[in-house]
Design a protein around this motif. Structure first.
Motif, PDB file in Angstrom:
ATOM      1  N   GLU A 129       0.855  -1.189   0.000  1.00 32.41           N
ATOM      2  CA  GLU A 129       0.000   0.000   0.000  1.00 32.41           C
ATOM      3  C   GLU A 129       0.886   1.232   0.000  1.00 32.41           C
ATOM      4  O   GLU A 129       1.763   1.395   0.832  1.00 32.41           O
ATOM      5  N   VAL A 130       0.681   2.110  -0.947  1.00 30.80           N
ATOM      6  CA  VAL A 130       1.435   3.356  -1.005  1.00 30.80           C
ATOM      7  C   VAL A 130       0.472   4.502  -1.227  1.00 30.80           C
ATOM      8  O   VAL A 130      -0.267   4.527  -2.201  1.00 30.80           O
ATOM      9  N   SER A 131       0.442   5.420  -0.314  1.00 24.73           N
ATOM     10  CA  SER A 131      -0.482   6.536  -0.419  1.00 24.73           C
ATOM     11  C   SER A 131       0.236   7.832  -0.710  1.00 24.73           C
ATOM     12  O   SER A 131       1.198   8.181  -0.041  1.00 24.73           O
ATOM     13  N   THR A 237     -12.176   8.472  -7.085  1.00 24.68           N
ATOM     14  CA  THR A 237     -11.443   7.727  -6.068  1.00 24.68           C
ATOM     15  C   THR A 237      -9.947   7.933  -6.312  1.00 24.68           C
ATOM     16  O   THR A 237      -9.547   8.296  -7.424  1.00 24.68           O
ATOM     17  N   LYS A 238      -9.163   7.726  -5.285  1.00 25.38           N
ATOM     18  CA  LYS A 238      -7.713   7.855  -5.415  1.00 25.38           C
ATOM     19  C   LYS A 238      -7.017   6.501  -5.305  1.00 25.38           C
ATOM     20  O   LYS A 238      -5.795   6.410  -5.338  1.00 25.38           O
ATOM     21  N   THR A 239      -7.809   5.439  -5.196  1.00 27.33           N
ATOM     22  CA  THR A 239      -7.254   4.104  -4.959  1.00 27.33           C
ATOM     23  C   THR A 239      -7.316   3.242  -6.209  1.00 27.33           C
ATOM     24  O   THR A 239      -8.360   3.153  -6.858  1.00 27.33           O
ATOM     25  N   PHE A 240      -6.198   2.610  -6.536  1.00 28.62           N
ATOM     26  CA  PHE A 240      -6.197   1.627  -7.616  1.00 28.62           C
ATOM     27  C   PHE A 240      -5.544   0.340  -7.122  1.00 28.62           C
ATOM     28  O   PHE A 240      -4.669   0.350  -6.272  1.00 28.62           O
ATOM     29  N   ILE A 241      -6.000  -0.770  -7.667  1.00 28.13           N
ATOM     30  CA  ILE A 241      -5.539  -2.099  -7.258  1.00 28.13           C
ATOM     31  C   ILE A 241      -4.726  -2.705  -8.395  1.00 28.13           C
ATOM     32  O   ILE A 241      -5.121  -2.643  -9.557  1.00 28.13           O
ATOM     33  N   THR A 242      -3.588  -3.284  -8.055  1.00 29.88           N
ATOM     34  CA  THR A 242      -2.726  -3.853  -9.082  1.00 29.88           C
ATOM     35  C   THR A 242      -2.097  -5.151  -8.602  1.00 29.88           C
ATOM     36  O   THR A 242      -1.848  -5.328  -7.402  1.00 29.88           O
ATOM     37  N   THR A 243      -1.872  -6.082  -9.524  1.00 24.73           N
ATOM     38  CA  THR A 243      -1.242  -7.354  -9.165  1.00 24.73           C
ATOM     39  C   THR A 243       0.235  -7.184  -8.863  1.00 24.73           C
ATOM     40  O   THR A 243       0.823  -7.965  -8.122  1.00 24.73           O
ATOM     41  N   LEU A 256      -2.054   9.433  -5.241  1.00 20.35           N
ATOM     42  CA  LEU A 256      -2.912   8.256  -5.334  1.00 20.35           C
ATOM     43  C   LEU A 256      -2.511   7.226  -4.292  1.00 20.35           C
ATOM     44  O   LEU A 256      -1.475   7.351  -3.643  1.00 20.35           O
ATOM     45  N   THR A 257      -3.333   6.198  -4.144  1.00 14.99           N
ATOM     46  CA  THR A 257      -3.016   5.082  -3.261  1.00 14.99           C
ATOM     47  C   THR A 257      -2.974   3.797  -4.078  1.00 14.99           C
ATOM     48  O   THR A 257      -3.975   3.419  -4.691  1.00 14.99           O
ATOM     49  N   GLN A 258      -1.827   3.156  -4.089  1.00 16.04           N
ATOM     50  CA  GLN A 258      -1.687   1.854  -4.747  1.00 16.04           C
ATOM     51  C   GLN A 258      -1.980   0.756  -3.739  1.00 16.04           C
ATOM     52  O   GLN A 258      -1.427   0.738  -2.653  1.00 16.04           O
ATOM     53  N   GLN A 259      -2.870  -0.156  -4.113  1.00 22.16           N
ATOM     54  CA  GLN A 259      -3.117  -1.345  -3.304  1.00 22.16           C
ATOM     55  C   GLN A 259      -2.653  -2.551  -4.114  1.00 22.16           C
ATOM     56  O   GLN A 259      -3.291  -2.950  -5.078  1.00 22.16           O
TER      57      GLN A 259
END
Length: 348
Positions: A129-131, A237-243, A256-259
């Protein structure tokens, strides 16, 4: 510049076998005795380094990439021919910590002009997680205050501590420093400037052209940065999900926030607990999309998307260019990434 313009490793090895003199990287007349038409023989570790070498070197360099298109660079193993080609190079550009086999080969090569891109900017620790909300704006201010990032050091130390947990893979020398600096156009521009200066020293006869090419590339990267800043300013939204947790620097740069489903390692399998956590986060943060990449399997992304009712999309970490890439070079793929993020984040 398209990867199809690469000089194959076999060609370099063939030149070595014929006993052609290696270039000395000190003058045009010396280079003219080499096997590449008087061009500086440059070895790049993988695509982001190759792009810099080609764009800045222009007509004065012959670039060979150690990582073939379509090959996942993190786990690259070198064959004897590739190791030999490194030793025959005049200039080697790599990113220490992302490809251990390359790091070892370069250390043993004896090549005078070797440049580690990681030394040309500052690396940070990014977990799953990086915000960017937490300290992205402050870092922007620091970067504008000092172009080379010297005034960021104290702040970076805080970032190292803040994001040290959750890193599924240990890259780099500093406790798992995230190597994906090229996905931040500002950091990539810092690296480009350093590469330009090092090429000027390695081949002073063409220093003026290297400087001109560097300035042009830095300008392009500045425009790309502006496009990202503008395009991602107002989103639902500021959140995105990535593998693949490769986008920590990008997330930090643009608030942004990387999940990440797993960690920095693209092949890491997420735990059941992490998958459930991602499900909860997606609902809370109104995330719409699970991103996967072109060089790794999309199985995890599709499974998670099916379980959570999310969409899937491609967010390319730009570790290699193939026919499946959404663009012919770094700039075009980064523009495609921006379009994908804008759509997923609900940009207004």
């Amino acid at each position: 510049m398209n990867v199809r313009r690469l000089i194959p490793t076999t060609a370099v090895a063939g030149a070595v076998a014929l006993g052609l003199t290696a270039l000395s990287a000190c003058s045009t007349s010396d280079a003219a005795d080499g096997g590449d038409g008087g061009k500086l023989k440059v070895t790049a570790s993988f695509y982001p380094m190759q792009f810099l070498a080609e764009e800045i070197g222009g007509e004065h360099v012959a670039v060979t990439s150690l990582t073939k298109p379509g090959v996942e660079p993190h786990d690259l193993e070198l064959n004897p021919r590739q190791i030999g080609s490194i030793s025959e190079s005049d200039y080697v550009l790599y990113l220490k910590g992302i490809q251990p086999a390359v790091d070892d080969a370069i250390a043993q090569s004896g090549v005078k002009n070797t440049v580690d891109a990681a030394t040309l900017t500052t690396l940070e620790n990014h977990g799953s997680e990086v915000s960017g909300h937490e300290h992205g704006e402050e870092e922007h201010a620091d970067e504008h205050a000092d172009e080379h990032g010297h005034e960021e050091e104290a702040h970076k130390e805080e970032a190292h501590e803040e994001h040290s947990e959750g890193d599924g893979h240990n890259h780099g020398e500093e406790g798992g420093a995230d190597p994906h600096i090229w996905l931040d156009p500002v950091k990539y521009a810092e690296v480009a400037k350093g590469v330009g200066k090092s090429l000027e020293k390695a081949d002073p006869d063409h220093a003026a052209d290297y400087k001109k090419n560097t300035d042009a590339l830095v300008s392009q990267l500045g425009e790309l940065n502006t496009a990202y800043e503008t395009g991602l300013k107002n989103t639902s939204t500021k959140t995105f999900i990535t593998t693949h947790s490769a986008f920590g620097y990008l997330a930090e740069r643009y608030g942004l926030t990387q999940q990440g489903i797993a960690g920095i390692d693209p092949e890491a399998e997420p735990s059941p607990a992490r998958i459930q956590e991602i499900h909860t986060i997606a609902e809370k943060e109104k995330a719409t999309t699970v991103f996967f990449e072109t060089l790794a399997s999309d199985k995890t992304a599709k499974t998670l998307a099916k379980d959570t009712g999310l969409k899937t999309g491609v967010l390319d970490p730009l570790e290699g260019i193939t026919d499946k890439s959404q663009g012919a070079d770094y700039i075009e793929v980064m523009e495609s990434n921006l379009a994908a993020l804008r759509k997923a984040l609900g940009a207004k």
